[in-house]
Design a protein around this motif. Structure first.
Motif: not given
Length: 115
Positions: A10, A39-40, A43-44, A47, A70, A73, A77, A96, A100
């Motif tokens: 990432t 971000l991790a 997103n965990t 999100k 997205n 987020i 960040t 984003s 991805s």
């Protein structure tokens, strides 16, 4: 080992996106790793809550509202990590998407090398 690979992939994807997009900047490689960690975490933990709260809007927009989540987020960040800047919603959306795609390529290459 998988978590570390995901964070590094990432971070590399974020650096690629920052290189490609004029509205995104990452000051250094350690900043990219911090961006990947934040971000991790978002997103965990955040999100899924946002997705659950916006199910009606997501259904009405046929899933397109997930792009807005997205973007939020990414923008969040950027506000949390100094040295990471995203100028505008379009830059956040493209960031984003690029992250991805590049992540998918990295994971595909990793699976191919395991076989």
């Amino acid at each position: 080992m998988g978590f570390i690979f995901n964070i590094l992939a990432t971070a590399a994807a974020a650096l690629v996106a920052a290189y490609l997009l004029p509205g995104v900047s990452i000051s250094s490689v350690p900043t990219a790793i911090i961006v990947a960690l934040v971000l991790a975490l978002l997103n965990t933990f955040v999100k899924p809550i946002l997705i659950m709260l916006t199910i009606p809007v997501t259904l009405v927009t046929l899933g397109l509202f997930l792009l807005v989540i997205n973007i939020l987020i990414i923008k969040w960040t950027a506000s949390l990590v100094s040295g990471f800047q995203v100028d505008g919603w379009l830059a956040a959306l493209l960031f984003s998407l690029i992250v991805s795609v590049v992540n998918s390529v990295f994971h595909g290459l990793a699976k191919r090398s395991e076989a």
